[in-house]
Every structure is written in C-alpha cells, then in structure tokens.
Write a protein that holds these residues in place. Structure first.
Motif: not given
Length: 309
Positions: A103, A140, A94-98, A54
């Motif tokens: 993202s 995005r 911007t983000d890593i999901a479970d 991230v």
C-alpha cells in the motif's frame, strides 16, 4: 466545424482522469492484465519480488514531451509548439500485507512547463496555469509484489480547468503503466516476458502489449529493454464530455515504441526510465450532421528521473 474538431481532439488524446472536485475515484485493476514468461534467461535464476520498507519514500520527476500532427479531410491543420511538462511525484509506502501487497500514498509536489527561451511557446503560460492546481493533489493505491496495480484512488483538487479534469481520466490506467510487472517464475539476465493489458482511455477501449527483456541484473535490481504496441478495434467512442450532437467513430489506432527502465526491487516504481512512442489514430467525426475524416499522428516521449532528497 474545425473548432469542434479541435475540441474533440483535445478531449480524446490527453492522457493524464475526470471527477468532481475532491472526489476520490476508484481505480480497479482490470482482470485482463496478464504476464507471460517467454524466456527465463541465464542462470542463476531467482524470483523477483518488490520489497520496499514501510515508510520508504520515492521522489521522481516525470517529463513529458509531445508533438502532434492533425489532418482533416486530407488537409494538415496548423500545429502549435507544445512545450514539455514536468511533474514531480512523491510516493510513500504505508503498509505491506501478509501476501506481499504494497500500500502506498502519492502526491504531486510540483508541476512546471519547460519552455524554450529561444523559441517560446505562446501557450506555455496557459498550460502552466491549467496544471498548477495539480500541486498538492493526492492519491493512494495497492500494488502486488510482482508489480501489478490492484487498486488506487486519486483525489481531484478544486480549481482544475475542465480540460485538465478530463485529461486526468487517463489516470485510471496510467498507474498500471507506471509499475513494472514481473513474472511469478524465477528469472535471470536475458529473461523476456510479455505483459498484455486491456486499457480504456477517454472512451476508447484498446489493448496494450509490452515485451520486457532484462539486459543487466544484480541482487538489487535490473535494467530492462521495453517494446510497446497498442491497437484498437473500430468502435464508437463513448465520452460524456463530447459536445452535444457530436459522434466519433474510431476507425483504427496503432501505437509502437519502446525504451529502457532501471528497476530497483526496494521501490515499487522504476528508478528511472525513458520511453518514446508514436501513435496514429484515424477517426470519423460527425458534428451537426457534417462528417469529416481525421488522422492524428502523435509522438510522445516520457522520461522518469529520480529526485535527490
């Protein structure tokens, strides 16, 4: 008639989406994307998953070279020298999901036309002026840790030429072509897999099939050889940007080509790649009840290079 045909050609062949100014357009991954492992390769085998950090940033320049030859009624039309175009893209995770979904935000930080001073193109400045408003355009998206784009948005900036807005319609599928889908199964050097995607480009529905083969591999990533083909069934092309009273029927489309990419598992898009493709399109165009047969042969080379920070 000839001017109308040239207008239609521009609308149909530009491959980079159309929306009103500053409108975010939803780009949903198509359920028709499939990844099939053909050969697992040589041991040791391992699962390949993209795992960027991230906040990590990837900056790349994409250089596109294109040449096209158009024949109408069997007669070749005069062609113009189309100078290469370079776009610099910045991508930030911007983000890593479970579940591993990644993202990211992306933006165009520079756009240039690379003209040849020894053989300048008369349309170089026109193209550059049309593309300049792209600088600062943002979007995005979400890509799986296997490299399949799930979702994306692209904000169209104000001031874009209508032809460029139409050209950007191709962004719906170009995000899927930028990523490098990998199989869910463990793979090693020599692994080969096939990716089949249902695409829609400016009113044309087509199928793209690409075969990927790992040539070299280490713990950080791999280099792959890619072969690409596209085909489309005969169809009427539905495009709201076509001039009034104009209908276009696609009779055939065939694309073939290939190249190589270097893929790092710490990034979501290839570190570098070079792909060349050739496309032949046969269409019949009816303008004001006058029908003409048209064939377009397009040669395109796309090169992606890392930009040092």
């Amino acid at each position: 008639m000839r001017a109308a045909i040239q207008c239609c050609l521009c609308l149909l062949l530009c491959n980079v989406p159309s929306a009103s100014s500053l409108q975010a357009e939803e780009l949903q991954a198509k359920p028709g994307i499939s990844v099939e492992l053909l050969e697992p390769g040589n041991a040791p085998l391992r699962e390949v998953r993209f795992k960027p950090a991230v906040g990590s940033k990837q900056t790349a320049e994409m250089i596109m070279k294109m040449n096209q030859v158009v024949s109408v009624g069997g007669n070749k039309m005069p062609s113009q020298n189309i100078p290469p175009q370079k776009m610099v893209i910045e991508i930030i995770v911007t983000d890593i999901a479970d579940n591993g979904d990644i993202s990211f935000d992306f933006s165009y930080t520079d756009v240039q036309v690379i003209d040849d001073p020894k053989n300048p193109s008369p349309i170089a400045k026109t193209i550059e002026d049309m593309l300049k408003p792209l600088i600062g355009a943002k979007g995005r998206g979400i890509v799986s840790n296997c490299g399949i784009t799930r979702k994306g948005e692209f904000d169209i900036p104000e001031g874009l030429n209508p032809a460029i807005k139409q050209m950007l319609e191709g962004m719906k599928d170009s995000m899927n072509r930028l990523s490098s889908p990998v199989p869910a199964e463990p793979i090693g050097t020599g692994a080969k897999w096939e990716v089949v995607q249902a695409l829609e480009a400016n009113g044309m529905k087509l199928t793209q099939t690409s075969t990927h083969e790992i040539e070299t591999m280490d713990e950080k990533g791999f280099q792959i050889k890619i072969d690409v083909s596209q085909q489309a069934d005969p169809q009427e092309i539905k495009n709201p940007a076509l001039p009034a009273g104009t209908t276009i029927k696609l009779e055939s489309l065939q694309t073939s080509g290939g190249g190589r990419s270097t893929v790092m598992e710490s990034s979501i898009f290839p570190e570098s790649s070079q792909v060349a493709i050739e496309t032949t399109v046969d269409m019949s165009i009816n303008v004001a009840n006058q029908e003409q047969k048209m064939q377009t042969a397009v040669t395109m080379e796309i090169q992606l290079n890392p930009v040092a920070e």
